[in-house]
Design a protein around this motif. Structure first.
Motif, mmCIF file in Angstrom:
data_model
loop_
_atom_site.group_PDB
_atom_site.id
_atom_site.type_symbol
_atom_site.label_atom_id
_atom_site.label_comp_id
_atom_site.label_asym_id
_atom_site.label_seq_id
_atom_site.Cartn_x
_atom_site.Cartn_y
_atom_site.Cartn_z
ATOM 1 N N GLY A 1 -7.768 20.740 -8.387
ATOM 2 C CA GLY A 1 -6.918 21.409 -9.370
ATOM 3 C C GLY A 1 -5.615 20.677 -9.633
ATOM 4 N N LYS A 2 -5.571 19.383 -9.317
ATOM 5 C CA LYS A 2 -4.371 18.588 -9.566
ATOM 6 C C LYS A 2 -4.431 18.043 -10.984
ATOM 7 N N ARG A 3 -3.320 18.109 -11.677
ATOM 8 C CA ARG A 3 -3.268 17.565 -13.033
ATOM 9 C C ARG A 3 -2.850 16.102 -13.047
ATOM 10 N N TRP A 4 -2.188 15.672 -11.975
ATOM 11 C CA TRP A 4 -1.653 14.321 -11.926
ATOM 12 C C TRP A 4 -1.746 13.800 -10.506
ATOM 13 N N CYS A 5 -2.054 12.523 -10.353
ATOM 14 C CA CYS A 5 -2.170 11.920 -9.028
ATOM 15 C C CYS A 5 -1.378 10.618 -9.011
ATOM 16 N N HIS A 6 -0.349 10.561 -8.169
ATOM 17 C CA HIS A 6 0.469 9.351 -8.040
ATOM 18 C C HIS A 6 -0.416 8.183 -7.615
ATOM 19 N N GLY A 7 -0.349 7.078 -8.348
ATOM 20 C CA GLY A 7 -1.088 5.876 -7.993
ATOM 21 C C GLY A 7 -2.424 5.710 -8.699
ATOM 22 N N ILE A 8 -2.788 6.627 -9.602
ATOM 23 C CA ILE A 8 -4.100 6.557 -10.264
ATOM 24 C C ILE A 8 -4.260 5.251 -11.046
ATOM 25 N N ARG A 9 -3.204 4.788 -11.678
ATOM 26 C CA ARG A 9 -3.318 3.538 -12.447
ATOM 27 C C ARG A 9 -3.588 2.351 -11.539
ATOM 28 N N ASP A 10 -2.960 2.343 -10.355
ATOM 29 C CA ASP A 10 -3.239 1.263 -9.409
ATOM 30 C C ASP A 10 -4.655 1.379 -8.854
ATOM 31 N N CYS A 11 -5.147 2.603 -8.665
ATOM 32 C CA CYS A 11 -6.544 2.782 -8.240
ATOM 33 C C CYS A 11 -7.480 2.174 -9.279
ATOM 34 N N GLU A 12 -7.203 2.452 -10.536
ATOM 35 C CA GLU A 12 -8.039 1.919 -11.608
ATOM 36 C C GLU A 12 -7.913 0.399 -11.708
ATOM 37 N N ARG A 13 -6.712 -0.098 -11.529
ATOM 38 C CA ARG A 13 -6.486 -1.542 -11.675
ATOM 39 C C ARG A 13 -7.039 -2.343 -10.498
ATOM 40 N N TYR A 14 -6.802 -1.863 -9.278
ATOM 41 C CA TYR A 14 -7.101 -2.673 -8.103
ATOM 42 C C TYR A 14 -8.370 -2.274 -7.358
ATOM 43 N N LEU A 15 -8.816 -1.031 -7.484
ATOM 44 C CA LEU A 15 -9.924 -0.552 -6.642
ATOM 45 C C LEU A 15 -11.161 -0.115 -7.412
ATOM 46 N N SER A 16 -11.130 -0.226 -8.726
ATOM 47 C CA SER A 16 -12.291 0.178 -9.520
ATOM 48 C C SER A 16 -13.115 -1.044 -9.898
ATOM 49 N N PRO A 17 -14.432 -0.880 -9.888
ATOM 50 C CA PRO A 17 -15.285 -1.999 -10.319
ATOM 51 C C PRO A 17 -14.942 -2.414 -11.742
ATOM 52 N N PRO A 18 -15.079 -3.695 -12.061
ATOM 53 C CA PRO A 18 -14.808 -4.142 -13.430
ATOM 54 C C PRO A 18 -15.756 -3.443 -14.413
ATOM 55 N N ALA A 19 -15.250 -3.206 -15.617
ATOM 56 C CA ALA A 19 -16.071 -2.568 -16.642
ATOM 57 C C ALA A 19 -17.250 -3.464 -17.003
ATOM 58 N N ALA A 20 -18.394 -2.835 -17.226
ATOM 59 C CA ALA A 20 -19.590 -3.587 -17.607
ATOM 60 C C ALA A 20 -19.416 -4.168 -18.996
ATOM 61 N N SER A 21 -19.902 -5.371 -19.193
ATOM 62 C CA SER A 21 -19.764 -6.042 -20.501
ATOM 63 C C SER A 21 -20.909 -5.677 -21.400
ATOM 64 N N PHE B 1 0.810 -1.223 0.000
ATOM 65 C CA PHE B 1 0.000 0.000 0.000
ATOM 66 C C PHE B 1 0.844 1.275 0.000
ATOM 67 N N GLU B 2 1.761 1.401 0.936
ATOM 68 C CA GLU B 2 2.514 2.641 1.065
ATOM 69 C C GLU B 2 3.434 2.898 -0.119
ATOM 70 N N SER B 3 3.899 1.855 -0.777
ATOM 71 C CA SER B 3 4.767 2.066 -1.935
ATOM 72 C C SER B 3 3.969 2.376 -3.199
ATOM 73 N N ARG B 4 2.699 2.007 -3.249
ATOM 74 C CA ARG B 4 1.875 2.209 -4.444
ATOM 75 C C ARG B 4 1.122 3.530 -4.423
ATOM 76 N N PHE B 5 0.781 4.030 -3.238
ATOM 77 C CA PHE B 5 -0.036 5.236 -3.136
ATOM 78 C C PHE B 5 0.666 6.288 -2.292
ATOM 79 N N LYS B 6 0.650 7.513 -2.779
ATOM 80 C CA LYS B 6 1.272 8.619 -2.048
ATOM 81 C C LYS B 6 0.273 9.729 -1.748
ATOM 82 N N SER B 7 -0.904 9.626 -2.303
ATOM 83 C CA SER B 7 -1.870 10.710 -2.190
ATOM 84 C C SER B 7 -3.265 10.134 -2.006
ATOM 85 N N LEU B 8 -4.145 10.414 -2.936
ATOM 86 C CA LEU B 8 -5.527 9.949 -2.874
ATOM 87 C C LEU B 8 -5.628 8.466 -3.232
#
Length: 98
Positions: free
Chosen positions: A78-98, A56-63
């Motif tokens: 007003g942030k343009r970039w958020c460290h860890g967003i790809r891991d949020c999408e990969r590990y914490l987002s619901p799977p895309a609807a088919s 957790f601590e190595s993958r996320f530094k912010s939100l």
């Protein structure tokens, strides 16, 4: 004292879920008996949850949260970039609807 819990993460989560359903029955904040297990409700794969607990601590530094929620929060802040967003999408987002 060994590092970590002396049983599997899945067993621990089931114990916490069971305790919330039984010990708090009828009290505010109790887990309804008819609700599915917590990782099912959050739509998080147990393997992803285990990975995040170890890293957790190595993958996320912010939100942290579902990808769409983190993106919305970044826009509002007003942030343009958020460290860890790809891991949020990969590990914490619901799977895309088919």
């Amino acid at each position: 004292m060994p590092v970590g819990l002396p049983f599997r993460l899945q067993d621990y989560l089931e114990l916490v879920d069971w305790s919330g359903r039984i010990l708090r029955e009828g009290k505010r904040g109790a887990i309804d008996q008819h609700l599915p297990p917590i990782l099912d409700r959050l739509q998080i794969d147990p393997r992803h949850w285990l990975y995040l607990n170890k890293n957790f601590e190595s993958r996320f530094k912010s939100l942290v949260g579902a990808g769409h929620s983190v993106r919305t929060a970044c826009e509002q802040l007003g942030k343009r970039w958020c460290h860890g967003i790809r891991d949020c999408e990969r590990y914490l987002s619901p799977p895309a609807a088919s």
